[in-house]
Write an enzyme that holds these catalytic residues in place. Structure first.
Site, short mmCIF file in Angstrom:
data_model
loop_
_atom_site.label_atom_id
_atom_site.label_comp_id
_atom_site.label_asym_id
_atom_site.label_seq_id
_atom_site.Cartn_x
_atom_site.Cartn_y
_atom_site.Cartn_z
N GLY A 294 0.77 -1.35 0.11
CA GLY A 294 -0.04 0.10 -0.09
C GLY A 294 1.09 1.43 0.04
N GLY B 64 -0.14 5.06 -1.05
CA GLY B 64 -1.11 5.57 -0.10
C GLY B 64 -0.76 6.76 0.71
N GLN B 65 -1.74 7.41 1.55
CA GLN B 65 -1.18 8.62 2.25
C GLN B 65 0.00 8.44 3.39
OE1 GLN B 65 -4.40 9.80 4.94
NE2 GLN B 65 -3.61 12.04 5.37
N LEU B 66 -0.24 7.37 3.86
CA LEU B 66 0.83 6.79 4.90
C LEU B 66 2.16 6.43 4.42
CD1 LEU B 66 1.69 6.72 7.83
CD2 LEU B 66 0.34 4.66 8.00
N ASP C 235 2.00 -1.97 -4.77
CA ASP C 235 0.73 -1.57 -4.48
C ASP C 235 -0.06 -1.97 -5.56
OD1 ASP C 235 -0.33 1.58 -2.98
OD2 ASP C 235 -1.46 0.55 -4.45
N ARG D 169 -2.21 -0.49 -7.41
CA ARG D 169 -2.22 0.34 -8.71
C ARG D 169 -0.73 0.74 -8.97
NH1 ARG D 169 -3.83 5.94 -5.68
NH2 ARG D 169 -3.07 5.42 -4.03
N ASP E 286 -1.54 -7.41 -6.11
CA ASP E 286 -2.45 -7.31 -4.68
C ASP E 286 -1.99 -7.92 -3.56
OD1 ASP E 286 -4.60 -8.32 -3.25
OD2 ASP E 286 -6.17 -8.25 -4.93
N TYR F 124 -14.65 -1.23 9.48
CA TYR F 124 -13.47 -0.98 9.56
C TYR F 124 -12.90 -1.28 10.94
CZ TYR F 124 -9.14 2.25 9.42
OH TYR F 124 -7.92 2.77 9.67
N LYS G 96 -10.04 -3.92 12.17
CA LYS G 96 -8.86 -3.37 13.13
C LYS G 96 -8.64 -4.05 14.36
CE LYS G 96 -6.89 -0.55 10.28
NZ LYS G 96 -5.70 -1.14 9.50
P1 NAD Z 1 -4.80 4.94 1.60
O1 NAD Z 1 -6.00 4.60 1.40
O2 NAD Z 1 -4.17 6.15 1.64
O3 NAD Z 1 -3.54 3.80 0.85
C1 NAD Z 1 -3.56 2.39 0.90
C2 NAD Z 1 -2.83 2.11 -0.09
O4 NAD Z 1 -3.16 0.43 -0.42
C3 NAD Z 1 -3.62 2.70 -1.60
O5 NAD Z 1 -2.16 3.06 -2.23
C4 NAD Z 1 -4.13 1.58 -2.26
O6 NAD Z 1 -3.75 1.45 -4.00
C5 NAD Z 1 -3.22 0.10 -1.63
N1 NAD Z 1 -4.08 -0.96 -2.10
C6 NAD Z 1 -5.67 -1.47 -1.94
N2 NAD Z 1 -5.63 -2.39 -1.87
C7 NAD Z 1 -4.60 -3.16 -2.20
C8 NAD Z 1 -4.11 -4.51 -2.55
N3 NAD Z 1 -5.28 -5.49 -2.46
N4 NAD Z 1 -2.85 -4.63 -2.69
C9 NAD Z 1 -1.75 -3.72 -2.43
N5 NAD Z 1 -2.03 -2.70 -2.21
C10 NAD Z 1 -3.60 -2.27 -2.07
O7 NAD Z 1 -4.61 4.51 3.28
P2 NAD Z 1 -3.42 5.20 4.38
O8 NAD Z 1 -4.28 6.27 5.16
O9 NAD Z 1 -2.33 5.11 3.75
O10 NAD Z 1 -3.57 3.95 5.53
C11 NAD Z 1 -2.63 3.07 5.52
C12 NAD Z 1 -2.87 2.23 7.02
O11 NAD Z 1 -2.68 3.08 8.08
C13 NAD Z 1 -4.12 1.59 6.96
O12 NAD Z 1 -3.97 0.24 7.46
C14 NAD Z 1 -5.10 2.25 7.73
O13 NAD Z 1 -6.24 1.55 8.34
C15 NAD Z 1 -3.98 2.83 8.65
N6 NAD Z 1 -4.32 4.13 9.37
C16 NAD Z 1 -4.59 5.25 8.61
C17 NAD Z 1 -4.97 6.55 9.04
C18 NAD Z 1 -5.24 7.84 8.20
O14 NAD Z 1 -5.78 8.85 8.88
N7 NAD Z 1 -4.77 7.67 6.95
C19 NAD Z 1 -5.53 6.38 10.30
C20 NAD Z 1 -5.37 5.37 11.22
C21 NAD Z 1 -5.08 4.12 10.63
N1 SER Z 2 -8.26 8.23 9.45
C1 SER Z 2 -8.88 7.14 9.45
C2 SER Z 2 -10.30 6.84 8.91
O1 SER Z 2 -11.17 7.80 9.14
C3 SER Z 2 -8.88 6.66 10.97
O2 SER Z 2 -8.11 5.19 10.92
O3 SER Z 2 -10.74 5.86 8.46
#
Ligand code: NAD
Ligand code: SER
Length: 325
Positions: free
Chosen positions: A8, A11-13, A34, A36, A53, A142, A146
């Site tokens: 992943g 993504g944002q993180l 990822d 994509r 995937d 969700y 978790k």
């Molecule tokens: P995001 O949605 O921005 O990124 C997720 C990435 O995973 C995307 O780039 C997507 O293309 C990729 N992805 C989706 N399906 C996939 C698959 N089958 N195989 C491979 N890649 C795949 O999410 P994020 O915000 O970066 O979150 C990352 C983690 O941090 C998650 O576990 C999320 O629950 C956790 N988290 C995020 C936040 C937040 O505010 N962003 C808060 C708490 C926890």
């Molecule tokens: N920022 C995340 C959400 O809202 C928290 O895990 O899903």
């Protein structure tokens, strides 16, 4: 030398953890994957990148073997609002993605970082100063994934000795990659709208308090936990971490310090409001502070100044005066 895989990663993180880990360990030592591609060409071309995937165990094991991966940051998941729109797919990705990663980690001897979330709490959890160890009966899909993920990571540690570690992140605010469909996304969107249009329509009520964190702290938390002395870790997974707690009204007040004419109004999204209503107002993160020296660096004001500084430069908005300019 470390060899790290991030799932992943676009993504944002992931996009920001990838930058930090490449800075620390070198581009070739940090492998990204990822489902994509094309979302961040610079990142994808900056080192090894694979499109697959994460539920595909053969593809994952092949990449782990080829690059002699010792640590996996498993970040591929559906966030809260997207998960609630498609709960079956959310269960499949969030649980089978994690299960596949843990199985490959068990076979190949990798450590695994997996983020949990404030979404792992529910309406029966104490809302203020939510403790590390408390009641967790979330109502969103969700949240269900978790909590299950926290337990599965604990299981792989106790049963197989896999070095699983993780934190419960609050809502993450950042300016590199847009958020991926969460309940806390408003807290990012608001800065863009403030600079682009001078106004924002918020999908949560103005007095909804939630825990939040600026991305540099979130990245530091992940890296610091993975480098922590295992002998000090009494908890391993699901450490509460936090940096600030605020409502849309409070965030608006801080933005108005620098953009006095900024306006907000509200059009409530019932699905995201219902999710937010079951999440804590504020977390207690004592265990993380004691067991691996966690301490955040950004509060709401410092984050607001930095977000407005970075985004106004990028957008070419000139009439933002921050105190230190
Ligand atoms: P995001 O949605 O921005 O990124 C997720 C990435 O995973 C995307 O780039 C997507 O293309 C990729 N992805 C989706 N399906 C996939 C698959 N089958 N195989 C491979 N890649 C795949 O999410 P994020 O915000 O970066 O979150 C990352 C983690 O941090 C998650 O576990 C999320 O629950 C956790 N988290 C995020 C936040 C937040 O505010 N962003 C808060 C708490 C926890
Ligand atoms: N920022 C995340 C959400 O809202 C928290 O895990 O899903």
């Amino acid at each position: 030398m470390k060899s790290i895989l991030i799932s992943g990663a676009l993504g944002q993180l992931g996009s920001e953890i990838a930058l930090e880990l490449r800075r620390r360990h070198g581009d070739a030592s940090v492998v990204l994957c990822d489902i994509r591609d094309g979302a961040n060409r610079e990142l994808e071309r900056g080192g090894p990148f694979y499109r697959f995937d994460v539920r595909d165990g053969n593809a994952l094991a092949e990449v782990v073997q080829k690059h002699a991966i010792d640590t996996i940051y498993h970040l591929a998941a559906l966030l809260s609002a997207t998960a609630e729109a498609d709960p079956q797919n959310a269960w499949d990705l969030n649980m089978n993605g994690l299960f596949t990663v843990l199985e490959v980690a068990r076979a190949k001897g990798c450590a695994v970082f997996t983020p949990s979330s404030i979404g792992a709490f529910g309406p029966d959890t104490p809302k203020d100063w939510t403790p590390q160890d408390t009641l967790q009966r979330p109502r969103s899909m969700y949240g269900v994934t978790k909590v299950s993920g926290e337990l599965l990571c604990d299981y792989y540690y106790h049963r197989y000795g896999v070095d699983t570690r993780g934190v419960r992140y609050p809502g993450l605010i950042s300016n590199v990659t847009p958020p991926g469909g969460g309940t806390t996304d408003y807290a990012v969107d608001i800065y863009h709208a403030a600079l682009d249009e001078g106004r924002y329509t918020c999908f949560l009520k103005g007095d909804t308090y939630l825990d939040m964190m600026y991305m540099p702290d979130a990245v530091r938390a992940a890296v610091q936990l993975m480098e922590a002395d295992p002998g000090r870790l009494r908890h391993r997974n699901a450490f509460n971490v936090t940096a600030m707690s605020f409502s849309p009204e409070e965030q608006t007040a801080y933005i108005r310090k620098y953009l006095p004419h900024f306006e907000i109004d509200y059009r409530i999204d019932p699905v995201r409001q219902a999710i937010a209503n079951t999440w804590p107002n504020s977390l207690e993160d004592y265990a993380a502070r004691v067991e691996w020296d966690w301490s955040p660096q950004y509060d709401l004001d410092a984050m607001t100044r930095d977000m407005l500084r970075v985004l106004s430069q990028r957008k070419g908005v000139k009439d933002v005066t921050l105190d230190d300019e």
